[in-house]
Structure formats: C-alpha cells, structure tokens
Design an enzyme around this catalytic site. Sequence first.
Site, PDB file in Angstrom:
ATOM      1  N   ARG A  72      47.969  35.307  24.980  1.00  0.00           N
ATOM      2  CA  ARG A  72      46.770  35.133  25.309  1.00  0.00           C
ATOM      3  C   ARG A  72      47.231  34.709  23.731  1.00  0.00           C
ATOM      4  NH1 ARG A  72      43.949  35.120  29.713  1.00  0.00           N
ATOM      5  NH2 ARG A  72      44.175  36.488  30.969  1.00  0.00           N
ATOM      6  N   ILE A 126      45.101  32.238  39.354  1.00  0.00           N
ATOM      7  CA  ILE A 126      44.904  32.770  40.138  1.00  0.00           C
ATOM      8  C   ILE A 126      43.011  32.373  41.149  1.00  0.00           C
ATOM      9  CG2 ILE A 126      46.282  34.257  40.807  1.00  0.00           C
ATOM     10  CD1 ILE A 126      44.922  36.562  40.163  1.00  0.00           C
ATOM     11  N   ASP A 127      42.116  32.437  39.794  1.00  0.00           N
ATOM     12  CA  ASP A 127      41.272  32.542  40.134  1.00  0.00           C
ATOM     13  C   ASP A 127      40.387  30.944  40.421  1.00  0.00           C
ATOM     14  OD1 ASP A 127      41.058  34.665  39.405  1.00  0.00           O
ATOM     15  OD2 ASP A 127      39.327  33.654  36.602  1.00  0.00           O
ATOM     16  N   GLY A 170      39.214  38.327  39.364  1.00  0.00           N
ATOM     17  CA  GLY A 170      38.105  36.731  39.423  1.00  0.00           C
ATOM     18  C   GLY A 170      37.175  37.238  38.752  1.00  0.00           C
ATOM     19  N   VAL A 254      48.711  43.100  41.886  1.00  0.00           N
ATOM     20  CA  VAL A 254      48.774  42.767  43.038  1.00  0.00           C
ATOM     21  C   VAL A 254      48.665  41.011  43.715  1.00  0.00           C
ATOM     22  CG1 VAL A 254      49.697  45.018  43.995  1.00  0.00           C
ATOM     23  CG2 VAL A 254      48.347  43.121  44.874  1.00  0.00           C
TER      24      VAL A 254
HETATM   25  O1  F6P Z   1      42.543  34.620  34.818  1.00  0.00           O
HETATM   26  C1  F6P Z   1      42.861  35.217  36.069  1.00  0.00           C
HETATM   27  C2  F6P Z   1      43.224  36.881  36.281  1.00  0.00           C
HETATM   28  O2  F6P Z   1      43.534  36.703  37.045  1.00  0.00           O
HETATM   29  C3  F6P Z   1      41.015  36.998  36.654  1.00  0.00           C
HETATM   30  O3  F6P Z   1      40.433  37.168  37.287  1.00  0.00           O
HETATM   31  C4  F6P Z   1      41.449  38.151  36.009  1.00  0.00           C
HETATM   32  O4  F6P Z   1      40.351  39.811  35.005  1.00  0.00           O
HETATM   33  C5  F6P Z   1      41.999  38.933  34.516  1.00  0.00           C
HETATM   34  O5  F6P Z   1      43.234  37.581  34.692  1.00  0.00           O
HETATM   35  C6  F6P Z   1      42.939  39.660  33.840  1.00  0.00           C
HETATM   36  O6  F6P Z   1      43.698  39.027  32.591  1.00  0.00           O
HETATM   37  P1  F6P Z   1      44.310  40.302  31.735  1.00  0.00           P
HETATM   38  O7  F6P Z   1      44.240  41.229  32.136  1.00  0.00           O
HETATM   39  O8  F6P Z   1      45.937  39.523  32.294  1.00  0.00           O
HETATM   40  O9  F6P Z   1      43.685  39.434  30.736  1.00  0.00           O
END
Ligand code: F6P
Length: 323
Positions: A72, A126-127, A170, A254
């Site tokens: 990101r 996955i959301d 989610g 997971v």
């Molecule tokens: O956007 C997908 C997702 O799995 C969300 O459900 C979750 O809150 C988030 O990514 C967490 O992402 P990371 O910890 O990688 O920033």
Amino acid sequence: MKRIAVLSSGGDSPGFNPCIRAVVRQGLDYGMDVFGVERGYIGLIQGRFRQLNARSVGGIIGRGGTFLGTARSEEFKTALGQREAIRNLNVNGIEGLVVIGGDGSFRGAQALHERGVKVVGIPGTIDNDIPYTDMSIGADTALNTALDAIDKIKDTASSHRRAFIIETMGHESGYLALIAGLAGGAEIILVPEIETKLETIVADLQDSYTRGKNHFIIVAAEGWKPGTQALASHLRERQEELGFPVRVTVLGYVQRGGSPSAFDRLLATRLGAAAVAALHSGESGVMVGLIGNKIQTTLLSKVVKQNKSLDMSFYELAKVLEK
Ligand code: F6P
C-alpha cells in the site's frame, strides 16, 4: 500496443499469481513484451520493472500470494509520486498497465488514466467489496478457508456445548462473514452494514439453549461494532443466564493465504486475459469484472465512486434458517 506491465497492489488474495500468469501469457500471445512491477505502486515509483516470459510465470497457478510482491503506497497518492511513476513507464517504453487490486488500487489506476496512461484494473480482494463484479479474485478461496474453520470449530462447540464467536476479515464489508456464516449454518451473523444490539444476541443465545441446541455459532466480521472482544466480554459477564460458555476464534490472515480454489484460478485467468485484450483493443480507464457469467468492462471512474452493498437476501435467508 507493444509493451505492457502488470502490478499487484493492496492486500494480497489467493489468485493474484494465476492472474499475473494469464496477463503475461495473453500479452505474449499478442506479440507484446510484458513486464512485472515489483511491490505495486512503490515499484512503479522506484522503477522496479522485470521483463517476464512464459517460463517466469510457470508453476505459480496454484500458489497463494503474489510473486511480484504487493504494497500500500502513501507516496503514490501524491502528484509527485504519480509523475515519478509515469516517468518510469515512459523511460521503459511501457504503453499499457494492468493493475490487480481493490478499491485503493483502482483510485491510483484512475489517477494514472486521467494523466494519460492506458490502464486496466482487475478486482482482487477477499472482501469482495468491489462493485460491477459479482466476485473479486480471492473471495471464493477465503470463503472456503473460513468455512472450513467454522465446520471444525462447530465440532468442538457441540462436543463441549459452547458458544463460539468466529471473527472473519472484512473491515468495512460483511461479505465473508455473511456467506461463510450462511454456508456454515451459523446461529447469528454480525456484519458492519447491519446494527445488531448485544441484547438481541443474548436473547437469541438464551432462546437457542432453551430450544435444546448443543452449540451456538456467531460469525462476526472484523468491522462489526462494538466488536468481537466487546461481545465476548458482555457474554462472559452473563454466562450464568446464557447456558453456553463462550470462546472466541479470530481467523485473521489465514483467510488471505493459501492455494487459490478452482473458481479463483478460473476467474483470475479469465480476467487477466480480458484485461490484456482490453488494452490490446485500445481501451483504458476500465475494470474487467464478472457479471452473471460474462466478463464485462466498467469505467473505473464509476467503480471508485460506489460501494458494493451487501446482498440482503442472503442475510434474510440466514435469519430464516438459523432456527
Ligand atoms: O482488504 C482486505 C483486508 O483483508 C481487510 O478485510 C482487512 O481489514 C485488511 O485487508 C487488512 O489488511 P492489512 O493488514 O494487510 O493492511
């Protein structure tokens, strides 16, 4: 178009690898040179391109994660970051870009499109919260992972006569919790989109106990408020009245990993090939998605303006069946 690049961006999901494979091999079939960008928009800003051939994407169809890496990027949200990225695309002679990712990734893709870069998006999260596609890459595999966990936990729940709170991912979307909960026969499903009072949950638990149930499964999305831990504390305080002792399992990451399901491999393959076909025919600023059983394109400007709402008919059905 002779030279294209592909990047994966945002949270990974099972199916990114087969998608990259399809982009590369479809591009080669059109006679294009295909480059992979490492670590999403960060790699675009840093000029981290790697030329890919058919062998570079061999043996990855069944692997989770993304071999290109993902990230990101805050820097890419700035005008400077975007100009740096475009400069690198130009220096490398890249005429078209495929972006695999979710909502944030598409905002970046739309910004590039508005600055004149030819870009096509592929929904992967996955959301499953991207509009104009019935499914995003990875959601099916994540659902099956969550479902497998629910089935296993149910064995312990019924053997010990317990209530379990199972938290799915989610943060803003209840899709995973709703569909896994429905398919797993959960007694209650808690999603961020719908308010459910603690008292309602308590009453449901008491009612189930009285009706003779030997377990109680609550599937809650991580974004449901006031949250899994608050619910667990509340239920533990009132354990005597409930009948069921309470346990919590947070499924967490997971759900993001693992070998993609047949559905995700097929979806990723179809969307990857369709994205390259769209670039090949001169399209830009679009997302390829699955609507019905057809691959269709939608303007990215439309996709990023909307939220995908939860299909309430599944929620209503789950309520009818949780007897
Ligand atoms: O956007 C997908 C997702 O799995 C969300 O459900 C979750 O809150 C988030 O990514 C967490 O992402 P990371 O910890 O990688 O920033």
